[in-house]
Motif scaffolding. Structure first.
Motif, short mmCIF file in Angstrom:
data_model
loop_
_atom_site.label_atom_id
_atom_site.label_comp_id
_atom_site.label_asym_id
_atom_site.label_seq_id
_atom_site.Cartn_x
_atom_site.Cartn_y
_atom_site.Cartn_z
N ASP A 147 0.81 -1.22 0.00
CA ASP A 147 0.00 0.00 0.00
C ASP A 147 0.84 1.27 0.00
OD1 ASP A 147 1.06 -0.29 2.49
OD2 ASP A 147 -0.80 0.15 3.60
N ASP A 148 2.16 1.13 -0.16
CA ASP A 148 3.03 2.30 -0.12
C ASP A 148 3.88 2.42 -1.38
OD1 ASP A 148 3.87 4.60 1.06
OD2 ASP A 148 5.37 3.68 2.34
N LYS A 149 3.49 1.73 -2.44
CA LYS A 149 4.24 1.83 -3.69
C LYS A 149 4.05 3.22 -4.27
CE LYS A 149 3.97 -3.08 -4.81
NZ LYS A 149 3.45 -4.10 -5.74
N GLY A 150 5.10 3.75 -4.83
CA GLY A 150 5.06 5.11 -5.35
C GLY A 150 5.73 6.10 -4.42
N ARG A 151 6.19 5.64 -3.27
CA ARG A 151 6.91 6.53 -2.37
C ARG A 151 8.31 6.79 -2.91
NH1 ARG A 151 8.50 2.41 2.64
NH2 ARG A 151 9.86 1.05 1.40
N LEU A 152 8.92 7.86 -2.50
CA LEU A 152 10.29 8.18 -2.87
C LEU A 152 11.16 8.08 -1.62
CD1 LEU A 152 9.62 11.27 -5.16
CD2 LEU A 152 10.55 9.07 -5.90
N CYS A 153 12.10 7.15 -1.64
CA CYS A 153 12.97 6.95 -0.48
C CYS A 153 14.26 7.73 -0.67
CB CYS A 153 13.27 5.46 -0.30
SG CYS A 153 11.82 4.47 0.09
N VAL A 154 14.67 8.41 0.38
CA VAL A 154 15.89 9.20 0.31
C VAL A 154 17.10 8.29 0.14
CG1 VAL A 154 16.18 9.22 2.83
CG2 VAL A 154 17.24 11.02 1.44
N TYR A 155 18.02 8.72 -0.74
CA TYR A 155 19.27 7.98 -0.92
C TYR A 155 20.40 8.82 -0.36
CZ TYR A 155 22.99 5.16 -2.84
OH TYR A 155 24.11 4.36 -2.97
N ASP A 156 21.11 8.29 0.62
CA ASP A 156 22.17 9.01 1.30
C ASP A 156 23.51 8.71 0.64
OD1 ASP A 156 23.81 10.36 3.01
OD2 ASP A 156 23.10 9.37 4.84
N LEU A 157 24.15 9.75 0.08
CA LEU A 157 25.44 9.54 -0.59
C LEU A 157 26.53 9.09 0.38
CD1 LEU A 157 25.71 12.46 -3.17
CD2 LEU A 157 25.28 10.05 -3.60
N ALA A 158 26.31 9.27 1.67
CA ALA A 158 27.28 8.78 2.65
C ALA A 158 27.44 7.27 2.57
CB ALA A 158 26.87 9.19 4.06
N ASP A 159 26.41 6.58 2.04
CA ASP A 159 26.48 5.13 1.90
C ASP A 159 27.54 4.70 0.89
OD1 ASP A 159 24.45 4.92 3.73
OD2 ASP A 159 22.87 4.63 2.24
N LEU A 160 27.99 5.65 0.05
CA LEU A 160 29.00 5.30 -0.96
C LEU A 160 30.43 5.39 -0.42
CD1 LEU A 160 27.58 7.12 -4.13
CD2 LEU A 160 27.31 4.73 -3.46
N GLY A 161 30.60 5.78 0.83
CA GLY A 161 31.94 5.89 1.39
C GLY A 161 32.60 7.20 1.01
N GLY A 162 33.60 7.59 1.79
CA GLY A 162 34.22 8.90 1.61
C GLY A 162 34.92 9.09 0.28
N ILE A 163 35.57 8.04 -0.23
CA ILE A 163 36.28 8.16 -1.50
C ILE A 163 35.30 8.17 -2.66
CG2 ILE A 163 37.90 7.01 -3.07
CD1 ILE A 163 39.45 6.05 -0.65
N CYS A 164 34.35 7.24 -2.66
CA CYS A 164 33.45 7.09 -3.80
C CYS A 164 32.34 8.13 -3.84
CB CYS A 164 32.85 5.69 -3.82
SG CYS A 164 34.09 4.39 -4.13
N PHE A 242 15.98 -3.29 -0.98
CA PHE A 242 14.66 -3.52 -1.56
C PHE A 242 13.73 -2.32 -1.40
CE2 PHE A 242 14.75 -8.45 -1.02
CZ PHE A 242 15.72 -8.52 -1.99
N LYS A 243 14.01 -1.44 -0.46
CA LYS A 243 13.09 -0.32 -0.19
C LYS A 243 12.97 0.62 -1.38
CE LYS A 243 16.63 2.55 2.08
NZ LYS A 243 17.03 3.17 3.38
N TYR A 244 13.94 0.60 -2.31
CA TYR A 244 13.91 1.48 -3.47
C TYR A 244 13.09 0.90 -4.62
CZ TYR A 244 17.75 3.77 -1.02
OH TYR A 244 18.52 4.40 -0.07
N PHE A 245 12.56 -0.29 -4.46
CA PHE A 245 11.80 -0.95 -5.52
C PHE A 245 10.37 -1.18 -5.05
CE2 PHE A 245 16.24 -2.20 -5.78
CZ PHE A 245 16.55 -1.95 -7.11
N PRO A 246 9.40 -1.32 -5.97
CA PRO A 246 9.57 -1.27 -7.42
C PRO A 246 9.52 0.16 -7.96
CG PRO A 246 7.30 -1.73 -6.91
CD PRO A 246 8.02 -1.64 -5.58
N TYR A 247 10.00 0.32 -9.18
CA TYR A 247 9.85 1.59 -9.88
C TYR A 247 8.45 1.63 -10.50
CZ TYR A 247 10.29 5.21 -13.42
OH TYR A 247 10.08 6.31 -14.20
N VAL A 248 7.68 2.68 -10.19
CA VAL A 248 6.29 2.75 -10.66
C VAL A 248 5.99 4.12 -11.27
CG1 VAL A 248 5.35 0.98 -9.15
CG2 VAL A 248 5.54 3.32 -8.31
#
Length: 319
Positions: A147-164, A242-248
């Protein structure tokens, strides 16, 4: 002879008379001053036929437009593509690229060779850095509720590590010969990744596998490549949650969902790849319902990091 001359003169006169008569008839057809008619019709006749064809073609246009509207709004779902079964699972894509070149080859002492890749990473990460955070939600890890498809979940660039993510190194490792490569899944409408059952996780994935994520796993294509690829670090280590899927996304290109949707990323840091050797890399996206074909679920490319030492080997490995 005189009879022939008279005959020729008579024929010329007859031809000229016919031409004159035809011209007079044509002028009379174009405009008859006696009846005030243009091309055989007076003003009232032209008005009548003009009104007739205006309504006639107007009716045809309206009829055709109404049929198109009925078909478009009555039979086509505006919230999803008409066909969603042509591609069962998404393909795996990677960045950076130098224009359309999929392979990554550069000299880490020559900015002319690595800056195109750095610029491409900056272009990739710019929407994440400039995102309007008010439209995103902090979503819990795991599959998206039905019942929550279509939401936009925040993506934190910190997850990519300091170098990347560029915080600790604005060149994303390229100036030190240890580049970051970024992976994302192509958008397939409605596709929801599924986790392996606990007793069905392949042994090779078990040290890294997260039940709530699509695992991204890279290695050398052949034994020689595996020897030269060096140690790899993954950010985030678990993969694409999985929280970023599905794309709708719907058919409206200006909808808030489509204009603000950001693909989840995984960065792979090549920490000590062998220099001056072409390494063929093969990467897979792992999920229980992931299928693998020519373009689905995996990607292949080559990485070559040239050292500044003169006389370095330029010979590519045997295929």
């Amino acid at each position: 002879m005189s009879d022939k001359k008279v005959s020729a003169v008579t024929e010329d006169e007859t031809c000229m008379q016919k031409t004159a008569a035809n011209w007079a008839a044509f002028k009379s057809f174009m405009w008859d001053p006696q009846n005030k008619a243009f091309m055989g019709r007076n003003a009232r006749s032209w008005a009548e036929i003009g009104v007739f064809y205006l309504f006639y073609y107007g009716f045809l246009a309206a009829f055709f437009g109404s049929l198109m509207a009925i078909f478009y709004y009555g039979f086509i779902d505006q919230n999803q593509p008409t066909y969603t079964d042509k591609l069962g699972t998404p393909g795996l894509n990677h960045r950076p690229r130098n224009r359309w070149e999929e392979n990554i080859a550069f000299n880490y002492d020559n900015d002319n060779t690595y800056m195109p890749f750095v610029d491409d990473v900056n272009e990739l990460l710019e929407p994440y850095r400039n995102a309007n955070m008010t439209v995103y939600s902090k979503c819990e890890s795991g599959p998206t509720p039905a019942d929550d498809k279509g939401r936009l979940c925040v993506y934190d660039l910190a997850d990519l590590g300091g170098i990347c993510n560029g915080t600790d190194d604005e060149s994303y490792g390229f100036t030190s010969g240890t580049p970051c490569v970024y992976f994302m899944l192509n958008k397939v409408w409605g596709w929801q990744p599924k986790a392996y059952k606990e007793d069905a996780v392949p042994e090779a994935y078990q040290p890294y596998y997260d039940q709530d994520s699509v695992l991204i796993q890279c290695d050398g294509r052949k034994e020689k490549d595996r020897e030269n690829i060096g140690a790899l670090k993954y950010y985030p280590e678990g993969g694409l949650n999985f929280k970023y899927f599905p794309y709708v996304g719907n058919t409206d290109k200006n909808s808030p969902y489509r204009t603000n949707y950001l693909d989840p990323l995984v960065a792979v840091h090549f920490t000590n790849i062998t220099k001056d050797v072409t390494v063929r890399v093969k990467c897979y996206a792992r999920a229980a319902n992931m299928e693998y074909g020519d373009h689905e679920g995996h990607v292949e490319f080559m990485v070559r990091v040239n050292s500044p030492i003169e006389g370095a080997s330029t010979e590519a490995p045997d295929s």
